[in-house]
Design a protein around this motif. Structure first.
Motif, PDB file in Angstrom:
ATOM      1  N   LYS A 178       0.846  -1.192   0.000  1.00 14.21           N
ATOM      2  CA  LYS A 178       0.000   0.000   0.000  1.00 14.21           C
ATOM      3  C   LYS A 178       0.878   1.237   0.000  1.00 14.21           C
ATOM      4  CE  LYS A 178      -3.825   2.225   2.463  1.00 14.21           C
ATOM      5  NZ  LYS A 178      -4.723   2.156   3.651  1.00 14.21           N
ATOM      6  N   SER A 179       0.494   2.216  -0.821  1.00 15.32           N
ATOM      7  CA  SER A 179       1.258   3.455  -0.926  1.00 15.32           C
ATOM      8  C   SER A 179       0.308   4.644  -0.888  1.00 15.32           C
ATOM      9  CB  SER A 179       2.064   3.472  -2.231  1.00 15.32           C
ATOM     10  OG  SER A 179       2.695   4.732  -2.413  1.00 15.32           O
ATOM     11  N   ASP A 180       0.619   5.601  -0.014  1.00 16.47           N
ATOM     12  CA  ASP A 180      -0.181   6.827   0.091  1.00 16.47           C
ATOM     13  C   ASP A 180       0.575   7.964  -0.576  1.00 16.47           C
ATOM     14  OD1 ASP A 180      -2.293   5.683   1.621  1.00 16.47           O
ATOM     15  OD2 ASP A 180      -1.002   5.753   3.392  1.00 16.47           O
ATOM     16  N   ALA A 181       0.031   8.442  -1.699  1.00 21.26           N
ATOM     17  CA  ALA A 181       0.606   9.583  -2.403  1.00 21.26           C
ATOM     18  C   ALA A 181      -0.303  10.788  -2.188  1.00 21.26           C
ATOM     19  CB  ALA A 181       0.735   9.267  -3.895  1.00 21.26           C
ATOM     20  N   PRO A 182       0.185  12.002  -2.465  1.00 21.79           N
ATOM     21  CA  PRO A 182      -0.643  13.192  -2.242  1.00 21.79           C
ATOM     22  C   PRO A 182      -1.974  13.174  -2.999  1.00 21.79           C
ATOM     23  CG  PRO A 182       1.645  13.822  -2.597  1.00 21.79           C
ATOM     24  CD  PRO A 182       1.550  12.355  -2.891  1.00 21.79           C
ATOM     25  N   ASN A 183      -1.982  12.583  -4.196  1.00 28.33           N
ATOM     26  CA  ASN A 183      -3.205  12.631  -5.001  1.00 28.33           C
ATOM     27  C   ASN A 183      -4.048  11.365  -4.923  1.00 28.33           C
ATOM     28  OD1 ASN A 183      -1.259  11.144  -6.290  1.00 28.33           O
ATOM     29  ND2 ASN A 183      -1.911  11.721  -8.348  1.00 28.33           N
ATOM     30  N   ALA A 184      -3.493  10.243  -4.420  1.00 34.39           N
ATOM     31  CA  ALA A 184      -4.266   9.006  -4.368  1.00 34.39           C
ATOM     32  C   ALA A 184      -3.549   7.952  -3.535  1.00 34.39           C
ATOM     33  CB  ALA A 184      -4.518   8.460  -5.781  1.00 34.39           C
ATOM     34  N   THR A 185      -4.301   6.979  -3.098  1.00 36.44           N
ATOM     35  CA  THR A 185      -3.767   5.815  -2.402  1.00 36.44           C
ATOM     36  C   THR A 185      -3.903   4.605  -3.319  1.00 36.44           C
ATOM     37  OG1 THR A 185      -4.324   6.648  -0.197  1.00 36.44           O
ATOM     38  CG2 THR A 185      -4.059   4.268  -0.431  1.00 36.44           C
ATOM     39  N   ARG A 186      -2.810   3.882  -3.502  1.00 35.96           N
ATOM     40  CA  ARG A 186      -2.832   2.680  -4.327  1.00 35.96           C
ATOM     41  C   ARG A 186      -2.551   1.475  -3.430  1.00 35.96           C
ATOM     42  NH1 ARG A 186      -1.849   3.394 -10.094  1.00 35.96           N
ATOM     43  NH2 ARG A 186      -2.726   5.444 -10.601  1.00 35.96           N
ATOM     44  N   SER A 187      -3.250   0.394  -3.683  1.00 32.34           N
ATOM     45  CA  SER A 187      -3.008  -0.844  -2.950  1.00 32.34           C
ATOM     46  C   SER A 187      -2.935  -2.001  -3.932  1.00 32.34           C
ATOM     47  CB  SER A 187      -4.116  -1.104  -1.917  1.00 32.34           C
ATOM     48  OG  SER A 187      -5.386  -1.182  -2.547  1.00 32.34           O
TER      49      SER A 187
END
Length: 294
Positions: A98-107
């Protein structure tokens, strides 16, 4: 001389017993030689790969945007992944990221299941195909072999309804309000031609996203393992979060692999790019299939 007949008689008895035992042995052999069931061949795979090391670092960077910009220790934690809890690593393993970026979270998550048949008349591959077929039906799809005029008639009622709904969503305009609700956009019920919104390019992007949903629905995939399908899960109707999950499931010999890739934008007005999610999930699935075949 009186003992000669006795010796001859004893020899005759021995010969007779030997002949009788031979005939019994032959009779037993004839029964054992009757037609028998040949055990089905075992599956190709006896072990499974280490799931958290199955995805190359370069692909993880592409699948988890923003992770590469994290500090060293946090970056390593993201790319390391989290192994699924399992009690038999020879039969089922998995890993998630899981990665939290400023514009979206991807899992992202991957699961490997090695299927073993305990029925000597059923091969591991056939048993794995049954497991795969259940997943395909649960997604509301049918394999090419099952496709035909009687495919829906022979399927269970819930599955037939699911397939009919997918067909209607892909090809008919009668379900447009339902599609708009699934997309979660306030103006989703408007005519696509009336896209003169103040946002300009953003509005056009939303329209492109809607067209993408029609062009890339859940479907059976070709040239991936022995059988494969893609399940496109849109945002639930009424949900304020524009979350989308794409699943790719494939079978190769006696192993069934599931890839789940999801995105949740930071802003509720943003809609995940279904085409991008599908392309990346398929690319990863093909890489995993290559890894298994090595």
């Amino acid at each position: 001389m009186a003992y000669v007949p006795g010796v001859a008689l004893l020899a005759a008895l021995v010969v007779g017993c030997s002949a009788g035992s031979d005939s019994n042995a032959n009779g037993a052999d004839s029964k054992a030689g009757s037609p028998t069931v040949t055990p089905a061949p075992p599956g190709k795979y006896e072990t499974l790969p280490a799931p958290c090391r199955a995805v190359p670092r370069g692909m993880l960077k592409d699948l988890l945007p923003g992770a590469a910009e994290l500090p060293g220790d946090q970056q390593e934690k993201v790319f390391r992944g989290s192994a699924s809890v399992t009690y038999d690593t020879d039969r089922k393993v998995g890993c998630s990221w899981k990665s939290d970026a400023p514009n979206a979270t991807r899992s992202l998550s991957i699961d490997f299941e090695r299927v073993v048949s305990y029925d000597p008349a059923v091969s591991d591959d056939d048993r794995a195909d049954t497991v795969y077929a259940k997943k395909e039906k649960a997604a509301g799809l049918s394999s090419p072999a099952a496709a035909g005029p009687d495919a829906e008639k022979n399927s269970g009622a819930p599955d037939a309804q699911g397939k009919q709904k997918d067909k209607d969503k892909a090809g008919a305009d009668t379900d447009r309000p339902e599609d708009a609700a699934a997309d979660g956009s306030a103006d989703g019920s408007a005519d696509p031609s009336s896209s003169s919104s103040p946002s300009g390019g953003d509005g056009g992007g939303d329209d492109d996203g809607a067209n993408t949903e029609e062009a890339l629905p859940s479907r059976v995939l070709d040239n991936l393992g022995d059988a494969a399908f893609l399940h496109n899960l849109p945002t639930r109707a009424g949900s304020t979060a524009q979350h989308r999950t794409v699943s790719v499931v494939f079978r190769t010999s006696n192993v069934v692999v599931t890839v789940r890739y999801a995105e949740q934008p930071a802003l509720v007005t943003q809609v995940p790019d279904s085409r991008e999610l599908q392309e990346k999930a398929q690319a990863l699935a093909r890489k995993l299939a290559e890894t298994l075949s090595e």
